[in-house]
Motif scaffolding. Sequence first.
Motif, PDB file in Angstrom:
ATOM      1  N   GLY A 180      19.827  26.934  23.197  1.00  0.00           N
ATOM      2  CA  GLY A 180      19.556  28.324  22.850  1.00  0.00           C
ATOM      3  C   GLY A 180      20.555  28.819  21.830  1.00  0.00           C
ATOM      4  O   GLY A 180      21.719  28.401  21.845  1.00  0.00           O
ATOM      5  N   VAL A 181      20.113  29.691  20.934  1.00  0.00           N
ATOM      6  CA  VAL A 181      20.991  30.269  19.918  1.00  0.00           C
ATOM      7  C   VAL A 181      20.816  31.789  19.896  1.00  0.00           C
ATOM      8  O   VAL A 181      19.695  32.283  19.897  1.00  0.00           O
ATOM      9  N   GLN A 182      21.940  32.510  19.903  1.00  0.00           N
ATOM     10  CA  GLN A 182      21.876  33.965  19.866  1.00  0.00           C
ATOM     11  C   GLN A 182      21.481  34.472  18.468  1.00  0.00           C
ATOM     12  O   GLN A 182      20.833  35.504  18.336  1.00  0.00           O
ATOM     13  N   PHE A 183      21.851  33.741  17.463  1.00  0.00           N
ATOM     14  CA  PHE A 183      21.562  34.132  16.080  1.00  0.00           C
ATOM     15  C   PHE A 183      20.137  33.714  15.683  1.00  0.00           C
ATOM     16  O   PHE A 183      19.407  33.101  16.464  1.00  0.00           O
ATOM     17  N   HIS A 184      19.770  34.051  14.457  1.00  0.00           N
ATOM     18  CA  HIS A 184      18.456  33.699  13.922  1.00  0.00           C
ATOM     19  C   HIS A 184      18.602  32.559  12.914  1.00  0.00           C
ATOM     20  O   HIS A 184      18.902  32.807  11.744  1.00  0.00           O
ATOM     21  N   PRO A 185      18.375  31.305  13.307  1.00  0.00           N
ATOM     22  CA  PRO A 185      18.482  30.203  12.343  1.00  0.00           C
ATOM     23  C   PRO A 185      17.455  30.312  11.222  1.00  0.00           C
ATOM     24  O   PRO A 185      17.729  29.911  10.094  1.00  0.00           O
ATOM     25  N   GLU A 186      16.309  30.883  11.530  1.00  0.00           N
ATOM     26  CA  GLU A 186      15.251  31.013  10.516  1.00  0.00           C
ATOM     27  C   GLU A 186      15.614  32.007   9.429  1.00  0.00           C
ATOM     28  O   GLU A 186      14.961  32.055   8.377  1.00  0.00           O
ATOM     29  N   LEU A 187      16.673  32.806   9.663  1.00  0.00           N
ATOM     30  CA  LEU A 187      17.129  33.792   8.674  1.00  0.00           C
ATOM     31  C   LEU A 187      18.532  33.460   8.161  1.00  0.00           C
ATOM     32  O   LEU A 187      19.154  34.285   7.495  1.00  0.00           O
ATOM     33  N   SER A 188      19.020  32.256   8.483  1.00  0.00           N
ATOM     34  CA  SER A 188      20.407  31.896   8.185  1.00  0.00           C
ATOM     35  C   SER A 188      20.549  30.861   7.072  1.00  0.00           C
ATOM     36  O   SER A 188      21.512  30.083   7.053  1.00  0.00           O
ATOM     37  N   GLN A 189      19.587  30.831   6.180  1.00  0.00           N
ATOM     38  CA  GLN A 189      19.646  29.987   4.992  1.00  0.00           C
ATOM     39  C   GLN A 189      19.892  28.507   5.348  1.00  0.00           C
ATOM     40  O   GLN A 189      19.330  27.989   6.295  1.00  0.00           O
ATOM     41  N   THR A 190      20.725  27.821   4.562  1.00  0.00           N
ATOM     42  CA  THR A 190      20.890  26.369   4.706  1.00  0.00           C
ATOM     43  C   THR A 190      21.394  25.963   6.082  1.00  0.00           C
ATOM     44  O   THR A 190      20.888  25.005   6.682  1.00  0.00           O
ATOM     45  N   ASN A 191      22.382  26.668   6.601  1.00  0.00           N
ATOM     46  CA  ASN A 191      22.914  26.327   7.926  1.00  0.00           C
ATOM     47  C   ASN A 191      21.857  26.455   9.016  1.00  0.00           C
ATOM     48  O   ASN A 191      21.799  25.649   9.950  1.00  0.00           O
ATOM     49  N   GLY A 192      21.036  27.488   8.900  1.00  0.00           N
ATOM     50  CA  GLY A 192      19.994  27.701   9.889  1.00  0.00           C
ATOM     51  C   GLY A 192      18.906  26.640   9.826  1.00  0.00           C
ATOM     52  O   GLY A 192      18.448  26.136  10.863  1.00  0.00           O
ATOM     53  N   LEU A 193      18.509  26.280   8.624  1.00  0.00           N
ATOM     54  CA  LEU A 193      17.496  25.241   8.454  1.00  0.00           C
ATOM     55  C   LEU A 193      18.006  23.901   8.989  1.00  0.00           C
ATOM     56  O   LEU A 193      17.259  23.153   9.636  1.00  0.00           O
ATOM     57  N   HIS A 194      19.266  23.617   8.723  1.00  0.00           N
ATOM     58  CA  HIS A 194      19.859  22.367   9.198  1.00  0.00           C
ATOM     59  C   HIS A 194      19.860  22.331  10.723  1.00  0.00           C
ATOM     60  O   HIS A 194      19.563  21.293  11.337  1.00  0.00           O
ATOM     61  N   LEU A 195      20.179  23.444  11.347  1.00  0.00           N
ATOM     62  CA  LEU A 195      20.201  23.502  12.803  1.00  0.00           C
ATOM     63  C   LEU A 195      18.805  23.292  13.388  1.00  0.00           C
ATOM     64  O   LEU A 195      18.633  22.561  14.370  1.00  0.00           O
ATOM     65  N   LEU A 196      17.799  23.922  12.800  1.00  0.00           N
ATOM     66  CA  LEU A 196      16.424  23.739  13.272  1.00  0.00           C
ATOM     67  C   LEU A 196      16.005  22.283  13.158  1.00  0.00           C
ATOM     68  O   LEU A 196      15.373  21.724  14.061  1.00  0.00           O
ATOM     69  N   LYS A 197      16.364  21.651  12.051  1.00  0.00           N
ATOM     70  CA  LYS A 197      16.044  20.242  11.842  1.00  0.00           C
ATOM     71  C   LYS A 197      16.744  19.380  12.893  1.00  0.00           C
ATOM     72  O   LYS A 197      16.152  18.438  13.442  1.00  0.00           O
ATOM     73  N   ASN A 198      18.000  19.713  13.193  1.00  0.00           N
ATOM     74  CA  ASN A 198      18.730  18.974  14.214  1.00  0.00           C
ATOM     75  C   ASN A 198      18.053  19.082  15.578  1.00  0.00           C
ATOM     76  O   ASN A 198      17.961  18.097  16.320  1.00  0.00           O
ATOM     77  N   PHE A 199      17.587  20.287  15.908  1.00  0.00           N
ATOM     78  CA  PHE A 199      16.911  20.442  17.201  1.00  0.00           C
ATOM     79  C   PHE A 199      15.672  19.560  17.282  1.00  0.00           C
ATOM     80  O   PHE A 199      15.475  18.830  18.251  1.00  0.00           O
ATOM     81  N   VAL A 200      14.840  19.636  16.249  1.00  0.00           N
ATOM     82  CA  VAL A 200      13.588  18.868  16.269  1.00  0.00           C
ATOM     83  C   VAL A 200      13.867  17.364  16.317  1.00  0.00           C
ATOM     84  O   VAL A 200      13.185  16.627  17.033  1.00  0.00           O
ATOM     85  N   GLU A 201      14.872  16.917  15.607  1.00  0.00           N
ATOM     86  CA  GLU A 201      15.104  15.471  15.479  1.00  0.00           C
ATOM     87  C   GLU A 201      16.047  14.885  16.522  1.00  0.00           C
ATOM     88  O   GLU A 201      15.970  13.674  16.806  1.00  0.00           O
ATOM     89  N   LEU A 202      16.913  15.704  17.118  1.00  0.00           N
ATOM     90  CA  LEU A 202      17.942  15.155  18.005  1.00  0.00           C
ATOM     91  C   LEU A 202      17.768  15.512  19.484  1.00  0.00           C
ATOM     92  O   LEU A 202      18.498  14.989  20.329  1.00  0.00           O
ATOM     93  N   PHE A 203      16.812  16.353  19.807  1.00  0.00           N
ATOM     94  CA  PHE A 203      16.607  16.718  21.212  1.00  0.00           C
ATOM     95  C   PHE A 203      15.346  16.035  21.754  1.00  0.00           C
ATOM     96  O   PHE A 203      14.491  15.604  21.019  1.00  0.00           O
TER      97      PHE A 203
END
Length: 203
Positions: A180-203
């Motif tokens: 879970g993340v308190q912030f909005h990765p979808e609104l956090s530019q490169t860092n947010g996109l990287h985090l979303l990609k990590n979730f999909v690929e590493l969980f």
Amino acid sequence: MKLVIVDYGMGNLKSVTSALRYLGFYDIELSNEFSVLQRADKLILPGVGNYARAMSKINELQLTSSIRQLVLDEKKPILGICLGMQLMGQSSTETAHNTGLGLINGVVESFVRKDLKVPHVGYNQVTPCTNSRLYSALHANPDYYFTHSFRMTSNADIGVTTCIYGEEFVASFEIDNIAGVQFHPELSQTNGLHLLKNFVELF
């Protein structure tokens, strides 16, 4: 890879969907049907707004038992975003006392310091937990976009990443198949996109 965004009527669905598609994930479905959620490889639980209203909608749709079964029993990976993250905890004091989904041991309360400007809005750095999957290959102390009036605290061993806004709070957590993340990765530019990609690929 099939991604299902849990739609209970209070999520930032378009922005999350757009971010995932930008990353090249196109098999995305929005649903509150158990049969659809069950077919997902990964679940995403977004959320914007009032905790009590959100839990009321989730309960009306009989999603509480469905989500708990899929996540706790069947170990389906899930990512909660903003209010969605808060709903994954035990309870919240927003609008009296409300019971959450109980996926992890955490409570949501107002900020203690009265001199803080609330809501907390804007970019803030976070301090990732050790061996984090969410922040894998990201530089130390990345920043993300926050907008929230209540914050989660937890003493449990749930892989907590912290943020300081006058006082320390849970910026994210990750344990087994639950994140879970308190912030909005979808609104956090490169860092947010990287985090979303990590979730999909590493969980």
